[in-house]
Design an enzyme around this catalytic site. Structure first.
Site, mmCIF file in Angstrom:
data_model
loop_
_atom_site.group_PDB
_atom_site.id
_atom_site.type_symbol
_atom_site.label_atom_id
_atom_site.label_comp_id
_atom_site.label_asym_id
_atom_site.label_seq_id
_atom_site.Cartn_x
_atom_site.Cartn_y
_atom_site.Cartn_z
ATOM 1 N N ASP A 1 0.829 -1.202 0.000
ATOM 2 C CA ASP A 1 0.000 0.000 0.000
ATOM 3 C C ASP A 1 0.869 1.260 0.000
ATOM 4 O O ASP A 1 1.761 1.389 0.825
ATOM 5 C CB ASP A 1 -0.857 -0.055 1.274
ATOM 6 N N HIS B 1 -0.502 4.549 -0.031
ATOM 7 C CA HIS B 1 -1.233 5.751 0.397
ATOM 8 C C HIS B 1 -0.522 6.400 1.580
ATOM 9 O O HIS B 1 -0.536 5.862 2.676
ATOM 10 C CB HIS B 1 -2.671 5.394 0.776
HETATM 11 C C1 B12 Z 1 -4.927 9.804 -3.002
HETATM 12 C C2 B12 Z 1 -5.379 8.387 -3.278
HETATM 13 C C3 B12 Z 1 -4.516 7.573 -3.993
HETATM 14 C C4 B12 Z 1 -3.138 7.998 -4.418
HETATM 15 C C5 B12 Z 1 -2.197 7.895 -3.211
HETATM 16 C C6 B12 Z 1 -1.068 8.914 -3.243
HETATM 17 C C7 B12 Z 1 -0.300 8.921 -1.977
HETATM 18 N N1 B12 Z 1 0.987 9.121 -2.080
HETATM 19 O O1 B12 Z 1 -0.824 8.765 -0.888
HETATM 20 C C8 B12 Z 1 -2.831 6.977 -5.544
HETATM 21 C C9 B12 Z 1 -3.240 7.547 -6.874
HETATM 22 C C10 B12 Z 1 -1.387 6.507 -5.654
HETATM 23 C C11 B12 Z 1 -3.775 5.869 -5.191
HETATM 24 C C12 B12 Z 1 -3.619 4.589 -5.661
HETATM 25 C C13 B12 Z 1 -4.520 3.563 -5.412
HETATM 26 N N2 B12 Z 1 -5.682 3.654 -4.799
HETATM 27 CO CO1 B12 Z 1 -6.206 5.194 -3.858
HETATM 28 N N3 B12 Z 1 -6.991 6.659 -3.107
HETATM 29 C C14 B12 Z 1 -6.627 7.915 -2.833
HETATM 30 C C15 B12 Z 1 -7.754 8.715 -2.152
HETATM 31 C C16 B12 Z 1 -8.405 9.569 -3.218
HETATM 32 C C17 B12 Z 1 -7.330 9.613 -0.991
HETATM 33 C C18 B12 Z 1 -6.519 8.918 0.099
HETATM 34 C C19 B12 Z 1 -6.073 9.945 1.105
HETATM 35 O O2 B12 Z 1 -4.970 10.473 1.008
HETATM 36 N N4 B12 Z 1 -6.948 10.304 2.059
HETATM 37 C C20 B12 Z 1 -6.707 11.334 3.050
HETATM 38 C C21 B12 Z 1 -6.128 10.761 4.333
HETATM 39 C C22 B12 Z 1 -5.840 11.881 5.330
HETATM 40 O O3 B12 Z 1 -7.045 9.859 4.888
HETATM 41 P P1 B12 Z 1 -6.763 8.343 5.159
HETATM 42 O O4 B12 Z 1 -5.708 7.863 4.269
HETATM 43 O O5 B12 Z 1 -8.038 7.621 5.159
HETATM 44 O O6 B12 Z 1 -6.165 8.313 6.656
HETATM 45 C C23 B12 Z 1 -6.856 8.838 7.785
HETATM 46 C C24 B12 Z 1 -7.819 7.851 8.463
HETATM 47 O O7 B12 Z 1 -8.225 6.787 7.639
HETATM 48 C C25 B12 Z 1 -7.099 7.396 9.667
HETATM 49 N N5 B12 Z 1 -6.258 6.210 9.621
HETATM 50 C C26 B12 Z 1 -5.548 5.688 8.609
HETATM 51 N N6 B12 Z 1 -4.824 4.641 9.021
HETATM 52 C C27 B12 Z 1 -5.073 4.473 10.305
HETATM 53 C C28 B12 Z 1 -4.554 3.547 11.230
HETATM 54 C C29 B12 Z 1 -4.959 3.597 12.545
HETATM 55 C C30 B12 Z 1 -4.457 2.606 13.506
HETATM 56 C C31 B12 Z 1 -5.880 4.587 12.945
HETATM 57 C C32 B12 Z 1 -6.321 4.644 14.337
HETATM 58 C C33 B12 Z 1 -6.374 5.513 12.026
HETATM 59 C C34 B12 Z 1 -5.963 5.455 10.719
HETATM 60 O O8 B12 Z 1 -6.301 8.471 10.015
HETATM 61 C C35 B12 Z 1 -5.822 9.124 8.822
HETATM 62 C C36 B12 Z 1 -5.594 10.560 9.111
HETATM 63 O O9 B12 Z 1 -6.785 11.211 9.481
HETATM 64 C C37 B12 Z 1 -8.697 7.580 -1.639
HETATM 65 C C38 B12 Z 1 -10.163 7.932 -1.602
HETATM 66 C C39 B12 Z 1 -10.514 8.722 -0.382
HETATM 67 N N7 B12 Z 1 -11.158 9.787 -0.587
HETATM 68 O O10 B12 Z 1 -10.167 8.316 0.727
HETATM 69 C C40 B12 Z 1 -8.409 6.459 -2.632
HETATM 70 C C41 B12 Z 1 -8.542 4.986 -2.214
HETATM 71 C C42 B12 Z 1 -7.939 4.824 -0.827
HETATM 72 N N8 B12 Z 1 -7.732 4.294 -3.195
HETATM 73 C C43 B12 Z 1 -8.297 3.180 -3.519
HETATM 74 C C44 B12 Z 1 -7.701 2.273 -4.449
HETATM 75 C C45 B12 Z 1 -8.491 1.052 -4.803
HETATM 76 C C46 B12 Z 1 -6.447 2.533 -4.996
HETATM 77 C C47 B12 Z 1 -5.686 1.614 -5.969
HETATM 78 C C48 B12 Z 1 -5.748 0.144 -5.629
HETATM 79 C C49 B12 Z 1 -6.047 1.751 -7.425
HETATM 80 C C50 B12 Z 1 -7.040 2.711 -7.757
HETATM 81 N N9 B12 Z 1 -8.114 2.182 -8.192
HETATM 82 O O11 B12 Z 1 -6.801 3.889 -7.671
HETATM 83 C C51 B12 Z 1 -4.271 2.178 -5.891
HETATM 84 C C52 B12 Z 1 -3.451 1.400 -4.876
HETATM 85 C C53 B12 Z 1 -2.011 1.798 -4.889
HETATM 86 C C54 B12 Z 1 -1.238 1.153 -3.813
HETATM 87 N N10 B12 Z 1 -0.313 0.266 -4.136
HETATM 88 O O12 B12 Z 1 -1.429 1.443 -2.661
HETATM 89 C C55 B12 Z 1 -9.614 2.917 -2.818
HETATM 90 C C56 B12 Z 1 -9.495 1.842 -1.756
HETATM 91 C C57 B12 Z 1 -10.703 0.941 -1.736
HETATM 92 C C58 B12 Z 1 -10.821 0.072 -0.567
HETATM 93 N N11 B12 Z 1 -9.996 0.115 0.446
HETATM 94 O O13 B12 Z 1 -11.743 -0.674 -0.554
HETATM 95 C C59 B12 Z 1 -9.980 4.355 -2.332
HETATM 96 C C60 B12 Z 1 -10.802 4.362 -1.028
HETATM 97 C C61 B12 Z 1 -10.777 5.015 -3.472
HETATM 98 C C62 B12 Z 1 -12.062 4.297 -3.742
HETATM 99 N N12 B12 Z 1 -13.145 4.753 -3.174
HETATM 100 O O14 B12 Z 1 -12.070 3.378 -4.509
HETATM 101 N N13 B12 Z 1 -4.753 6.273 -4.414
#
Ligand code: B12
Lengths: 467, 137
Positions: B13, B15
């Protein structure tokens, strides 16, 4: 101050090198077998003799020495996790010019203890735990080491929270203890320089005495450092420049020897590709690795075995019997001088040694398939764009195919995961002066730099192909 | 209180945004954060936790393969002698339309102490973390 003599008491040869500071030139070099069993001065006297037969008698203003005689500087290391504190401890010891004679991780066992007691090292480097991290292991290991009956010198460079306790445990049992800042204060930082320095100081102040090298002081003003450290110092000077003239910036030194093959690199090794994620311990910019299983004399059989097992063809023109015979003659007489055919046998050994040693030194790229496609992880240093490679060491300097031996360090498109240099310029330490120049750099980096630039010979394909 | 925590995004992963935010928020809250970044293997999490004597491992998984990547982590912790370490997991653990309660059950069965739904604000995990660490000591 004008004429300076630089002496390297090597494991097999004592090498002397005379320089004139005024003229910034090498006056001459010579060598004679090291005589550590009788009196180390005998070898030195005969080396100086043969030097002055060529140069005429010289009066010296200063004589400086380094040594890897009498087994070199033997260090055993222990850490907690193999890829973390143990790896950091190994790097620090190697960077100080040591030879690692044992390495352990997690709790020292009774079996480990018997290995240690059978072969007491000059120094035991005890690490484990980041600052504020694990305490159990280093305390356990200190208690184990305290039980060693022989005298033992321990350098402690682990979790600072328990450093005092660790040192008290060891001191109570009569061990000599030196406490250093943690070699790995946090998981992302390595602090090898204090450990480096203390190991070298111990080498000079105590270990040389124990090894009968102290007699050298009758003829040498100062014994300054272990030989490998002197080589590393010369390399660093060449890379960084002398403060006035710019250096080569990044380079690798390949030192092929009878007992080990050493690779030194001075380069950051950051990844050159896009989207590559770095993993594992960040390797130091100034880095030395020693392959104790790749000495072209002591380990000739291991090298041949490795060559056959991966079908590299280095030994293709030798029959099995021929190979066996040559291995036996090496075993009988490690200082063997070769005839025409055995010389190319020797080249084959050197080539394989370089091939493996450089592969182990350089970083690797691992391919991972992710849902999004391919991602690469880099471990260690990326040296694909390294500009300079310098070759040294007896077996190489005696070879008539130096370039083709050195070229074994190159990137191989059939094994692209090994991040070896792609297009370096090759130089040869033709007169075997790197260690001497490392010594000289302690009093005049500018002169040492100037002399190296004059004496290192650039080699290109054309000049060697004819052989 | 032992305030060292290991943080990282597991598996293949990449992200990285949430990981940075978590590092920032936890550091602000007074934790000593050992952040391993993205593409972290189970072994890396464990090695880091052992060497730094961490109180907890916080695993993120965003890309939908969390279940596969996290399986066996607790067992390996036990093997490495950190049996009692606190394990948290969060991110986008829901695959498709699986109800979160079901997901939580699955991860709890794997040995995670707490499982966080998507969009959990860092303040929530921080207050749980402080309590859990004190109770665990
Ligand atoms: C940006 C993004 C990308 C970028 C990432 C760039 C980068 N350097 O980070 C790129 C384009 C590379 C990408 C690729 C992929 N992505 Co993407 N991506 C996103 C997106 C739009 C935003 C993620 C993000 O940054 N969120 C903002 C941060 C702040 O939030 P967060 O990550 O959720 O973390 C917060 C909380 O979740 C929490 N949290 C996280 N971890 C933990 C752990 C603990 C213990 C705790 C308590 C809390 C906690 O705290 C964090 C801070 O507040 C999401 C959709 C979305 N809106 O969420 C999809 C998403 C995550 N991606 C998805 C997918 C499928 C992919 C890909 C497989 C292919 C694709 N179809 O795009 C690839 C996988 C690549 C890989 N090998 O990992 C899906 C995942 C689906 C799922 N899980 O069922 C999502 C949800 C989009 C969707 N709706 O389909 N992605």
């Amino acid at each position: 101050m004008n004429n300076i003599m630089l002496i390297d008491f090597g494991s097999t040869f004592t090498k002397v090198c005379a320089v004139s500071l005024e003229k910034e030139i090498l006056l001459g070099t010579a060598q004679a077998p090291t005589t550590v069993k009788d009196n180390i001065l005998y070898g030195l006297i005969s080396a100086v003799d043969s030097l002055e037969r060529v140069t005429g008698s010289i009066s010296y203003d200063l004589k400086l020495g380094c040594s890897s005689a009498a087994g070199g500087l033997s260090v055993m290391v222990s850490g907690l996790i193999e890829s973390l504190t143990l790896e950091a401890a190994k790097m620090a010891a190697l960077g100080a010019g040591a030879k690692i004679t044992g390495s352990f991780h997690h709790e020292l066992t009774d079996e480990d203890m018997s290995v240690i007691e059978k072969n007491i090292p000059d120094i035991f480097l005890l690490a484990g735990g980041t600052d504020g991290g694990n305490q159990k292991i280093i305390l356990h290991n200190a208690r184990k080491l305290a039980s060693v009956r022989e005298p033992l010198t321990v350098v402690v460079a682990g979790n600072r929270v328990v450093a005092d306790e660790v040192s008290a445990i060891l001191e109570k049992s009569g061990k000599k203890v030196y406490v250093c800042p943690n070699i790995m204060p946090s998981l992302t930082t390595m602090n090898t320089i204090p450990v480096n320095n203390i190991i070298r100081n111990l080498f000079i102040s105590q270990i040389t005495v124990a090894k009968g090298l102290k007699q050298a002081e009758k003829m040498v003003d100062q014994l300054l450092m272990p030989t490998p450290y002197a080589v590393l110092k010369a390399g660093t000077l060449l890379a960084d420049g002398d403060g006035i003239n710019p250096g080569l910036k990044e380079l690798m030194i390949i030192d092929i020897g009878g007992a080990t093959t050493d690779i030194h690199s001075i380069c950051d090794g950051y990844s050159t590709g896009n989207g590559i994620i770095s993993k594992g311990l960040v390797n130091p910019r100034i880095m030395r690795t020693v392959e104790g299983d790749l000495g072209v004399r002591l380990n000739a059989d291991t090298i041949v075995e490795a060559a056959f097992s991966d079908d590299h063809g280095f030994f293709a023109h030798f029959t099995e019997n021929d190979t066996k015979e040559r291995l036996n003659s090496i075993k009988d007489n490690p200082s063997l001088i070769f005839d025409e055919k055995s010389e190319s046998f020797d080249d084959a050994l050197s080539k394989k040694a370089v091939n493996i040693a450089v592969k182990r030194h350089c970083g690797t790229l691992k391919k991972y398939y992710t849902p999004e496609g391919v991602t690469y992880l880099q471990f260690g240093k990326d040296m694909t764009s390294l500009p300079f490679v310098i070759g040294t060491g007896g077996p190489l300097l005696h070879s008539r195919h130096q370039l083709s031996v050195l070229r074994e360090c190159l990137f191989d498109s059939t094994a692209p995961d090994s991040l070896r240099p792609k297009k370096p310029q090759f130089y040869l330490d033709e007169k075997y002066i790197l260690a001497a120049m490392g010594l000289l750099s302690t009093i005049s980096p500018v002169k040492a730099f100037t002399i190296m630039k004059k004496e290192l010979k650039m080699i290109s394909q054309e000049s060697v192909n004819g052989n | 209180m032992n305030n060292t925590v290991v943080l990282g995004v597991i598996g293949s992963d990449v992200h990285s945004v949430g990981n940075r935010i978590l590092e920032y928020a936890l550091t602000e809250a007074g934790f000593h954060v050992v952040n391993l970044g993205v593409m972290v293997s189970q072994e890396e999490f464990i090695d880091a936790a052992v060497e730094t004597n961490a109180a907890a491992i916080l695993v993120s998984s965003l890309y939908g393969h969390g279940e596969l990547d996290c399986r066996g982590l607790r067992d390996k912790c036990i093997e490495a002698g950190i049996d009692d370490i606190i394990l948290y997991v969060g991110g986008n653990l829901v695959i498709g339309k699986t109800p979160f309660d079901e997901v939580r059950n699955r991860f709890e069965e794997m040995g995670f102490n707490r499982v966080f739904p998507p969009g959990t604000p860092p303040e929530t995990d921080i207050s749980f973390l402080k309590q859990d660490i004190i109770l665990n000591e």
